[in-house]
Every structure is written in C-alpha cells, then in structure tokens.
Design an enzyme around this catalytic site. Sequence first.
Site, PDB file in Angstrom:
ATOM      1  N   ASP A 213     -26.978 -35.610  26.714  1.00  0.00           N
ATOM      2  CA  ASP A 213     -27.855 -36.187  25.823  1.00  0.00           C
ATOM      3  C   ASP A 213     -27.860 -34.683  24.801  1.00  0.00           C
ATOM      4  O   ASP A 213     -26.929 -34.202  24.839  1.00  0.00           O
ATOM      5  CB  ASP A 213     -29.284 -35.808  26.655  1.00  0.00           C
ATOM      6  N   HIS A 236     -25.367 -35.126  22.244  1.00  0.00           N
ATOM      7  CA  HIS A 236     -26.267 -35.867  21.022  1.00  0.00           C
ATOM      8  C   HIS A 236     -26.778 -34.987  19.881  1.00  0.00           C
ATOM      9  O   HIS A 236     -27.310 -35.255  19.147  1.00  0.00           O
ATOM     10  CB  HIS A 236     -27.655 -36.610  21.625  1.00  0.00           C
TER      11      HIS A 236
END
Length: 387
Positions: A213, A236
């Site tokens: 993430d 991310h």
Amino acid sequence: MAPPPKSFLLTFLFISSFTIAMAAYNIVDFGAKSDGRTDSAKAFLSAWTAACEANKPATVYVPPGKFFLSKADVSGPCNNKAIKIFIHGTLIAPSSYSSSNTLWIRFKYVEGLSIYGGTLDGQGQALWACKQAGRSCPVGATSLTISQGKNVLISGMKIQNSQNFQMSIYGSTGVTVERATITAPEESPNTDGIHVQMSSFVTIRNSTMRTGDDCISMGAGSANVWIQKINCGPGHGISIGSLGLSGDDEGVQNITVRSATFTGTQNGLRVKTWAKPYKGFVKGVTFENAIMKDVQNPIVIDQNYCPSKKNCPGQSSGIKISEVKFKNVQGSSATPVAVKFDCSPSNPCTGIELKDIKLKYQNKGAQAFCRNARGTVAGIVEPPSCL
Ligand SMILES: *[C@@H]1O[C@H](CO)[C@@H](O)[C@H](O)[C@H]1NC(C)=O
Ligand SMILES: *[C@@H]1O[C@H](CO)[C@@H](O)[C@H](O)[C@H]1NC(C)=O
C-alpha cells in the site's frame, strides 16, 4: 581522513557494549527466551517498566535472537525522558488475527524515547490470505504505533510483513524515523509503510519502503512533516489522504517531500480526498526532486475518490487544496496521463505550482489532465501543463 585504527574501534565497541551491559535492562534477565516460540511479552513489559520508572536515563536491551512477543502495549509518562531501546534481535508477532487485535507494539504517552535497530516481523500472511480471498476479515494489527508521544527517534529499524499498517505515528510531536527498511509483498493488502495522523514535526528520512500500500501516508492533522531521501516501490507511493471519508477533518499543512525515488509504484506524489462534502484543507505542500521509474500516476491530485461507487457518486469534496508545489520531478510514467489534477467542483484547487517537470510515457510525450485546478508553471514542464 584516515580510518581510525582497529584498536580504537575495538576499544570503542568494548566500551559501548560495556555501557549497554551496565545500564541496560536486558529482557533476557526478565525471562525472555530467544527461541522464537516462548512468549516474551511479560519480560519485555517488566524491562520497560524498570526503564520507565528509573529516575535517570535508562536502556532496554533486546539481544540477538528471535523473540516471540504476543503484544507490547506500554505507556508513559515515565520518570525520565531518555529511554533508549537497543534491539539487536528480531521480535516476532503472533500469526493469528482477531478483530479485537488492532495493535502489536505500541508506545503511548512517552516523552524522550529512542529505539535503535531491530527487526519487527508482523507475520501478516494469514490475514492477507483472508483479505485476498475476499472474505470478511479483521483489519489486523499495526506493527509499531507511537501514540501521543513526544521527542521520539526510531533509527535503523527493519519492519516486515505487518498485518495492517507497518508503523503509525498518531497524536505525536517531534518524531524522527531514519534509516528504516520497511517491506511487505506488493500484493499484501493495507500494509502501508508509515502512516502519520494528528501529528506534527515528524521527520522521515533515509528510508526504504517496499509495500503493498502507500509507502508513506499522511492523514488528517498532519503538519510540519519533513520527508527526505526515500526509496519507495513497489507500493502506492507517498500520499496525503484519503481525507473526508466520514466527517470534517483536521487540516494537513506544511508538508515537504524532498528526494524520493519511486520504482514501479501505483502513484508517485498524491493528494487524495473522498468525493464527499466533509470539510478540511490541505495547504502548503512541496514535493521536490523526485524520480519516477514506471509509475502509473506520477503526479496526482484526486478529489473524486469513490472506490466502491457507494455514497459518493455525484457529490463533491469539501476539502480545499491550495499551495501544492511540484518541483523537479523526472522520469517515466507507466500510463499516458502522467500529471492529473482532478479537483473538487465546489472547492477548486488553487496555487498549484509545476516547475521543471520532465515525465515521459514509453519514451514519448505524456499527457496532463486538469479539472477545477488553478496555478502557475515555471521552467520546462513536460507534459505541457493544463493549469
Ligand atoms: C542521510 O543520507 C544523507 C545523504 O546520503 C547523509 O548525508 C546523512 O548523513 C544521512 N542521515 C542519516 C541519519 O542516516
Ligand atoms: C514547516 O515544517 C518544518 C519541519 O518540517 C519546520 O521546520 C518549519 O518551521 C515549518 N514551518 C512553519 C511555518 O511552521
């Protein structure tokens, strides 16, 4: 300068380990076992309590080896403001998960804490498998939480395979994280590297994050945050947000991200708000000297975040974004749109600045997309600005 002679180094090492041995509360002396199986939670807590109750600077020592730690949720305030924890070994979390278990190691209400070294293994694999199977699963435990802390240093720590976030800094002031290596597989859900929320004067530097993430995420109430020399990817990217999910949010302000390299990440530098009317602001952000290597969205402001298309379609973000600067960002985008400013129709972005941007898509020109975004351009900007 010539390197110091070996005898000097050995003397230095001897003196420093001697000092540690003398002043430290060694968890093994409190019953911890380095067999990777015996729960050392009580021993850790006892060593911590001794250090916290000491009326002078105190040290907790975790020697080499694998220590299974079911949980360590420790609290101040302490009698001294100079607690050092030296971790030479690996702390191993339980692999089981439950909905009542949202944290593994937490330091709460502690002022003046330094943690050196150590590996934290969150053993998140079983929970990820549950989440990946699309079943209804608990959120999972954050591996390391600094909550309501003041003057905290975390230096040279390795954190891996957390169930949920790897590190969370909450309600704190003056927290520095340096030389951290934070890793989890690309496909592991919600394994954000470091999440900052309701905290100010936070520095994160010289660190590497490879996660499933965000490498670093900054939520509501993040202020005066300095992020420098970060390697991010997979992951991310470095994000502000998401903001405005379920109520008005504290503002985010004075954030600097300098010298970051993004490799194969979903996003590079991002600001994200839900398409919901809750109020808040993001103000005074400088992203500079970033290198993008095959990043899907190198530069992105997304105020229309509405992933499941529930409770937000047709709505508009109440978060005001202003004074966000992108300077000297270079490299390659993995999609045609390298710069995307999708701002709120009711709160257009203002004071966006693009300076010296050079982003390509497959060695060709990339594109920029703007909606409700205003700002200025300086230097060479490729793709050509749509501000
Ligand atoms: C961080 O990296 C810079 C540049 O390599 C170096 O000068 C600095 O000493 C490093 N700081 C820490 C705390 O590692
Ligand atoms: C902005 O944050 C930095 C730390 O990241 C701090 O040094 C500086 O004083 C802050 N500026 C203001 C105006 O508060």
